[in-house]
Write an enzyme that holds these catalytic residues in place. Structure first.
Site, mmCIF file in Angstrom:
data_model
loop_
_atom_site.group_PDB
_atom_site.id
_atom_site.type_symbol
_atom_site.label_atom_id
_atom_site.label_comp_id
_atom_site.label_asym_id
_atom_site.label_seq_id
_atom_site.Cartn_x
_atom_site.Cartn_y
_atom_site.Cartn_z
ATOM 1 N N GLY A 1 0.792 -1.223 0.000
ATOM 2 C CA GLY A 1 0.000 0.000 0.000
ATOM 3 C C GLY A 1 0.822 1.270 0.000
ATOM 4 N N ARG A 2 2.078 1.182 0.431
ATOM 5 C CA ARG A 2 2.952 2.362 0.410
ATOM 6 C C ARG A 2 4.396 1.990 0.074
ATOM 7 N NH1 ARG A 2 3.851 4.085 6.774
ATOM 8 N NH2 ARG A 2 3.936 1.990 7.641
ATOM 9 N N LYS B 1 9.667 2.955 0.486
ATOM 10 C CA LYS B 1 8.528 2.899 1.398
ATOM 11 C C LYS B 1 8.102 4.330 1.720
ATOM 12 C CE LYS B 1 6.872 0.669 5.617
ATOM 13 N NZ LYS B 1 7.223 -0.264 6.714
ATOM 14 N N ASP C 1 -2.928 6.818 2.470
ATOM 15 C CA ASP C 1 -2.397 7.829 1.546
ATOM 16 C C ASP C 1 -1.109 7.398 0.857
ATOM 17 O OD1 ASP C 1 -0.512 8.024 3.590
ATOM 18 O OD2 ASP C 1 -1.395 9.849 4.428
ATOM 19 N N GLY C 2 -0.545 6.253 1.264
ATOM 20 C CA GLY C 2 0.678 5.769 0.628
ATOM 21 C C GLY C 2 1.949 6.426 1.121
ATOM 22 N N ARG D 1 14.618 0.700 1.149
ATOM 23 C CA ARG D 1 14.974 -0.549 1.817
ATOM 24 C C ARG D 1 15.239 -1.613 0.760
ATOM 25 N NH1 ARG D 1 9.259 -2.495 4.615
ATOM 26 N NH2 ARG D 1 8.119 -2.920 2.695
ATOM 27 N N ARG E 1 6.187 -12.792 -0.003
ATOM 28 C CA ARG E 1 5.722 -13.112 1.350
ATOM 29 C C ARG E 1 4.789 -14.324 1.325
ATOM 30 N NH1 ARG E 1 5.317 -7.687 3.577
ATOM 31 N NH2 ARG E 1 6.564 -6.324 2.247
ATOM 32 N N ASP F 1 1.167 -11.653 5.980
ATOM 33 C CA ASP F 1 1.641 -10.749 4.928
ATOM 34 C C ASP F 1 2.940 -10.061 5.318
ATOM 35 O OD1 ASP F 1 -0.481 -9.528 6.706
ATOM 36 O OD2 ASP F 1 0.347 -7.694 5.863
ATOM 37 N N ASP G 1 9.258 -5.408 7.411
ATOM 38 C CA ASP G 1 8.110 -4.583 7.818
ATOM 39 C C ASP G 1 8.188 -4.182 9.291
ATOM 40 O OD1 ASP G 1 7.353 -4.919 5.247
ATOM 41 O OD2 ASP G 1 5.625 -6.177 5.639
#
Length: 705
Positions: A165-166, A187, A199-200, A251, A258, A381, A391
């Site tokens: 999503g971002r 990211k 909003d990402g 990153r 995943r 995920d 993450d």
């Protein structure tokens, strides 16, 4: 200045795209995007429209929507390059990545190279279509970045489509010297089809936490994604805490696939794309060879003599169930069946892939437990097939030892508490195994696609596949996860205790020393990390028994206990430490190698960190860096002692064990990071080493961190 040129392999119409140093050159074509199915709608954005016809609008690349039949979507990072600047560049990892050795330092870059790097890493070099690209000459352009499509179990419940999503992957690169493959990802680079209601963007607070912790975890010898750079953007991001400054982290990992990538195809019953993904991971991620047809045929002839021939119209062959036994020849002829061992199972490449994932996951979580790391959101995920820690959100390192510690205040039921992490990894592996049952259960017939399709089209026959997979999966989880976890955890903890290498591990080290010591730490609120640093100073000297060394025992316990606990329960703590300390003392004096106090101390201090990226440390770094960013953006002329703080703390994260020096007062200046030894012999990294301040104890974060 010469730029490296490459062509995108992810589109039929390649785009010549300059990549300036110091970024490493891309792999061409991109292995991931050229191997796996793309979101067709996003691919059409890059195609030139028919003469006079309408084109798919570019806005579709950042419009949240359901994506079908795809492992990824092409996306455009949002251009946040205006007034953006580099906060920190990880020169140590840049070398690992394969950056030109003459471009590792920021001082080696030209102003133009710096501007290009900032532009690329903040979306200012975003992709255009081939037609638009020809009419553009305002900077370097990357060819078709992408975002992953995946599902996942969140806090135990399947949540449907999730996805990046971002996070947006820029490109792949290969270190020419080592052959290592890496994927650069941004990211906080803006919306993707998987942003849902978000909003990402990424805020500076969370970006700093991930940038530093990935490097700290890697330095502790725990598998992790890595950090290349962190940038400040002018974007103002609205979060629960209010308006916060925006940031982007670059990153890096060998692969970002995943568990959830498999799950989304499984729950959508998309077996075709599930197999494509599994083939990619076996071949390209793990480099596993294809199954040998001759070997599979030989196995079938030897072990399946009573099965009928392999045709798509033939009846279902006998497949072993989990609790079934193989029939004897007499039983096949009508004689009563006799008990015997189950039929041999063929482990095809998909079973071997699952073995790899289970093994790597076990190594990762054993590392977490040994270094006191709490992930906080162990949803499927967030689980890497490579067994990497990824993450970084509401993570924490233990302060006082508390096995039930919950670092994520969004985790109201304690599902991801510290002591739960190995069990949750096993549960997550079970969710992944569920998606692979048919491929594993097909065993040596996995490449007979027509036969396999026939089995999957009939619920009863498909159930046979699943049952055939169960014994294989259970065996893999026992041998490649449970046994590997225990062995690696004991290896790590023995080294932390100074009890020697893997060959010196004994069963009683766990039962008589480690488990009682952890229980004692829990009872008396002992700082997990300081325990091992102080234990390194324990000297057996000439004492053959603990009783001869009780003065040292009292000093050790007094140093370890919080002052208020020492005052109220000190005598009990000393007395209750005797059981495990006596076993520890005896274990040391039995070995000439371990009995050398100085050598034992030196070895322990090389694996037990003096500097720990605790939540209070991260919070102080965030506050001071945020203030520094504010001053920079306001054009403040006052002296800013925190301007290079991120670089200094990054160095601490990468070198957390301190430096051995001969003189207690000696000071060394290494890359602007002051490293000292105080009068107690403990390596001190400025203000960020020492007792946890009262305000900083037990800091929790949320899933938005």
């Amino acid at each position: 200045m010469s730029f490296r040129q490459f062509s995108s392999g992810s589109s039929s119409k390649a785009v010549a795209t300059p990549i300036p140093p110091p970024l490493p050159p891309p792999r061409t074509p991109a292995r991931f995007t050229s191997s796996l199915p793309c979101d067709e709608l996003s691919a059409l954005v890059h195609e030139k429209g028919e003469e006079g016809g309408a084109r798919i609008p570019e806005s579709v690349l950042s419009t949240p929507r359901m994506v079908r039949d795809a492992v990824y979507s092409y996306v455009h990072p949002q251009d946040q390059s205006k007034d953006a600047y580099l906060l920190s560049w990880n020169k140590e990892f840049a070398k690992t990545l394969g950056v030109d050795k003459n471009k590792l330092e920021r001082s080696q870059w030209s102003e133009e190279e710096y501007d290009h790097l900032v532009k690329v890493l903040t979306g200012g070099a975003r992709t255009l279509s081939a037609a638009d690209y020809k009419n553009t000459s305002d900077g370097p352009r990357l060819a078709q970045p992408w975002a992953l499509c995946y599902g996942g179990h969140q806090f135990g419940y399947y949540a449907g489509q999730l996805g990046d999503g971002r996070a947006i992957s820029l490109y792949e690169t290969v270190n020419k010297e080592t052959g290592e493959s890496w994927e650069l990802q941004l990211k906080g680079a803006g919306k993707t089809p998987y942003s849902r209601f978000a909003d990402g963007y990424a805020v500076l607070r969370s970006s700093i936490r991930e940038y530093l912790c990935a490097e700290f975890v890697a330095a502790l010898d725990v598998p992790s994604s890595r950090s290349l750079a962190i940038l400040s953007t002018k974007t103002q991001v609205i979060r629960e805490e209010g308006v916060e400054p925006g940031s982007i982290v670059c990153r890096v990992a060998p692969s970002w696939v995943r568990f959830g990538n498999f799950e989304i195809f499984f729950y959508r019953k998309d077996r075709k794309n599930l197999r494509k993904l599994a083939e990619y991971v076996t071949e390209q991620v793990f480099n596993l060879p294809k199954d040998n047809p001759e070997e599979m045929t030989t196995f079938a002839m030897k072990n399946r003599k009573n099965d009928i021939n392999m045709t798509t119209t033939a009846p279902e062959p006998v497949i072993t169930k989990e609790s079934a036994t193989t029939a004897t020849e007499g039983a096949a002829e009508g004689a009563p069946a006799a008990e015997s061992s189950p039929k041999p199972a063929y482990r095809n490449r998909f079973a071997k892939m699952f073995e790899q994932i289970a093994h790597r996951t076990a190594i990762m979580v054993s590392g977490w437990q040994a270094v006191g790391f709490c992930h906080g959101v162990m949803n499927t995920d967030n689980m890497s097939v490579l067994g990497l820690t990824i993450d970084y959100g509401p993570y924490a390192f233990l302060d006082k030892y508390d096995p039930a510690w919950i670092c994520n205040h969004s985790d109201t039921e304690g599902r991801y508490a510290f002591q739960q992490q190995p069990g949750i990894c096993l549960w997550n592996l079970g969710r992944l195994a569920l998606t692979l049952e048919n491929l594993i259960g097909a065993q040596e017939r996995v490449d007979e696609l027509e036969w396999l399709e026939l089995q999957e089209s009939d619920p009863e026959k498909e159930q046979h596949l699943k049952e055939a997979a169960q014994n294989i999966i259970v065996d893999i989880l026992n041998k490649n996860f449970r046994e590997v976890f225990l062995k690696d955890y004991r290896r790590r903890m023995n080294a932390k205790l100074g009890l020697g290498g893997p060959e010196q591990v004994r069963d009683e080290d766990l039962t008589k020393i480690l488990v009682p010591a952890l229980s004692w730490m829990d009872d008396y609120e002992i700082d997990f990390h300081q325990f091992f640093r102080d234990l390194a100073d324990y000297k057996v000297q000439k004492a053959e028994t603990l009783e001869e060394n009780m003065d040292q025992v009292k000093q050790l316990v007094k140093r370890l206990l919080p002052p208020v606990v020492w005052q109220t329960r000190g005598s009990a703590a000393v007395e209750e430490s005797r059981s495990w300390l006596a076993a520890y003392h005896t274990r040391i004096v039995e070995s000439d190698e371990l009995r050398d106090d100085q050598k034992r101390r030196s070895k322990m201090n090389k694996i037990n960190p003096a500097f720990v990226l605790r939540n209070w440390v991260a919070q102080k770094v965030i506050e001071r860096t945020t203030e520094s960013v504010r001053k920079t953006r306001e054009g403040s002329q006052e002296d800013d002692p925190d301007k290079d703080l991120l670089d200094r703390v990054l160095w601490m994260c990468q070198h957390p064990f301190g430096e051995e020096t001969k003189e207690p007062t000696e000071t060394m200046d290494i890359d602007a990071c002051e490293v000292k030894r105080n009068n107690t012999g403990l390596e001190v990294y400025g203000e960020f080493v020492g007792p946890v301040p009262e305000w900083g104890q037990g800091i929790q974060c949320s899933c938005s961190s």
